[in-house]
Design an enzyme around this catalytic site. Structure first.
Site, PDB file in Angstrom:
ATOM      1  N   ASP A  55       0.816  -1.220   0.000  1.00  0.00           N
ATOM      2  CA  ASP A  55       0.000   0.000   0.000  1.00  0.00           C
ATOM      3  C   ASP A  55       0.847   1.267   0.000  1.00  0.00           C
ATOM      4  O   ASP A  55       0.305   2.370  -0.037  1.00  0.00           O
ATOM      5  CB  ASP A  55      -0.924  -0.018   1.229  1.00  0.00           C
ATOM      6  N   SER A  58      -6.870   5.035   0.378  1.00  0.00           N
ATOM      7  CA  SER A  58      -7.171   3.727  -0.216  1.00  0.00           C
ATOM      8  C   SER A  58      -8.648   3.423  -0.016  1.00  0.00           C
ATOM      9  O   SER A  58      -9.202   3.656   1.064  1.00  0.00           O
ATOM     10  CB  SER A  58      -6.322   2.643   0.449  1.00  0.00           C
ATOM     11  N   GLN A 109      -5.559  -2.053  -6.586  1.00  0.00           N
ATOM     12  CA  GLN A 109      -6.147  -1.128  -5.618  1.00  0.00           C
ATOM     13  C   GLN A 109      -6.842   0.024  -6.339  1.00  0.00           C
ATOM     14  O   GLN A 109      -6.343   0.519  -7.350  1.00  0.00           O
ATOM     15  CB  GLN A 109      -5.089  -0.544  -4.689  1.00  0.00           C
TER      16      GLN A 109
END
Length: 294
Positions: free
Chosen positions: A208, A230, A280
Site C-alpha cells: 500500500d 485507499s 487497488q
C-alpha cells in the site's frame, strides 16, 4: 549531501505492530505506532487483519488471496479490535472474514482465503528487465536530491525502497518524466523469522506504500494539493517468498476518473519468480474539491 536522519519506526516496532494481542476467541487487539501518519496507514490495518485471520487457520494452509475495503479513516490514538468470522473450513480451502472496529464502528473489512499446497499447472508473466537494487539509490536519497529534504511520508516506515524510474515529485516539474508505470525494489532490511504468514503480512503492509503514487506519477502531481485514501485492495499470492529478500514491485495505472484512480502491480523475486499480484482503487481528490469521504 546526506539525507536527514531516519525518524520513523524500526523493524522491531513494525513487527510489534503486527503481533496482535488475543483478547477472546476470534477477537484480537492491535495498536498503531507512535509518530506515524495522522490517520492509520492502510497497509497497517490490512496487515494486522491478515494476521488476525491467519491465527485462526491451520499452519499447513497458506493465504492465496485477500479482498479488502477501507470504510472509515482509522484513529491511531486508540486500539483497533479485529473480529474474525470463521466462514468456512473445507477440505482444501479455509475462508475467514475480518472486521476492524474503532469507536464502535467498522473501519475496515477483509476476506481472506487459505489453501493447502497442491501441484498443478505453472506459468507466469515475465519479469521486467530493470537495474538491480544494489545499483540504485534509496527512496530517501532520491527525495533528498529532488527537494533537498526527506518528506515525512518517506521516513515513518522501515521498508527499504529503491525506485527504478522517476518519482511523482520529479515528474511534477518535468512533464517528460510522466508515465503510467512505476517500478520499485523493496525489502525489509533485516533478517526475519521463517514464519510464512509474517512475510505475507509484511508484503501486504508494503503493497500500500506506492500504488496510488503511480496514479500521481501519470499526471505529474505530487502529494501536495491532493487528498488521497485507499478505498479497496486485493492481493493474490502465487508462490512463496521472503520479505527480507529484494522484491520488484512492477506497478501501473490503467485509468483514473471521478476522483478515483486504479493501480495494479506484480511482485517478483530477484530471481524472476512472480509471487504476488495486487490491485487497488483509491480516492484521489484535488484539494479544491475536498470533502469528506463518502
Amino acid at each position: 549531501m546526506t539525507p536527514e536522519p531516519h525518524t520513523g519506526q524500526t523493524l522491531d516496532g513494525l513487527l510489534g505492530i503486527l503481533d496482535l494481542e488475543p483478547i477472546e476467541v476470534n477477537i484480537f487487539r492491535g495498536r498503531s505506532p507512535d509518530g506515524g501518519p495522522q490517520r492509520i496507514f492502510g497497509g497497517q490495518v490490512a496487515g494486522q487483519a491478515l494476521v488476525a485471520a491467519g491465527r485462526t487457520v491451520p499452519s499447513d494452509r497458506f493465504v492465496h488471496s485477500l479482498h479488502a475495503y477501507f470504510i472509515r479513516p482509522g484513529d491511531p490514538a486508540v486500539p483497533i479490535v479485529y473480529e474474525v468470522d470463521r466462514v468456512r473450513d473445507g477440505r482444501s480451502f479455509t475462508t475467514r472474514r475480518v472486521t476492524a472496529i474503532q469507536h464502535g464502528k467498522a473501519i475496515f473489512t477483509l476476506s481472506a482465503s487459505f489453501h493447502h499446497v497442491e501441484p498443478g499447472l505453472e506459468h507466469q508473466a515475465a519479469m521486467p528487465d530493470v537495474p538491480l537494487p544494489d545499483e540504485l539509490p534509496t527512496m530517501r536519497e532520491r527525495l533528498y536530491d529532488a527537494v533537498g529534504r526527506v518528506p515525512r511520508f518517506a521516513s515513518w516506515h522501515p521498508i527499504d525502497i529503491r525506485p527504478v524510474g522517476p518519482l511523482s515529485i520529479e515528474a511534477e516539474h518535468d512533464p517528460s518524466l510522466r508515465t503510467t508505470r512505476n517500478l520499485i525494489w523493496l525489502r525489509v532490511g533485516e533478517t526475519l523469522p521463517d514464519d510464512p504468514l509474517l512475510h505475507v503480512c509484511l508484503m501486504t503492509y508494503a503493497s500500500d506504500l506506492s500504488l496510488l503514487d503511480t496514479v500521481l506519477l501519470a499526471h505529474g502531481r505530487s502529494f501536495s494539493g491532493i487528498a488521497m485514501a485507499s478505498l479497496d485492495h486485493a492481493m493474490w499470492f502465487h508462490r512463496p517468498f521472503r520479505a527480507d529478500d529484494w522484491l520488484l514491485y512492477a506497478q501501473e495505472t490503467p485509468t483514473a476518473s471521478g476522483a478515483r484512480g486504479l493501480a495494479r502491480g506484480l511482485v517478483y523475486t530477484r530471481g524472476g519468480d512472480l509471487v504476488c499480484s495486487v490491485v487497488q482503487e483509491g480516492l484521489i481528490r484535488l484539494v479544491a474539491d475536498r470533502g469528506e469521504q463518502g
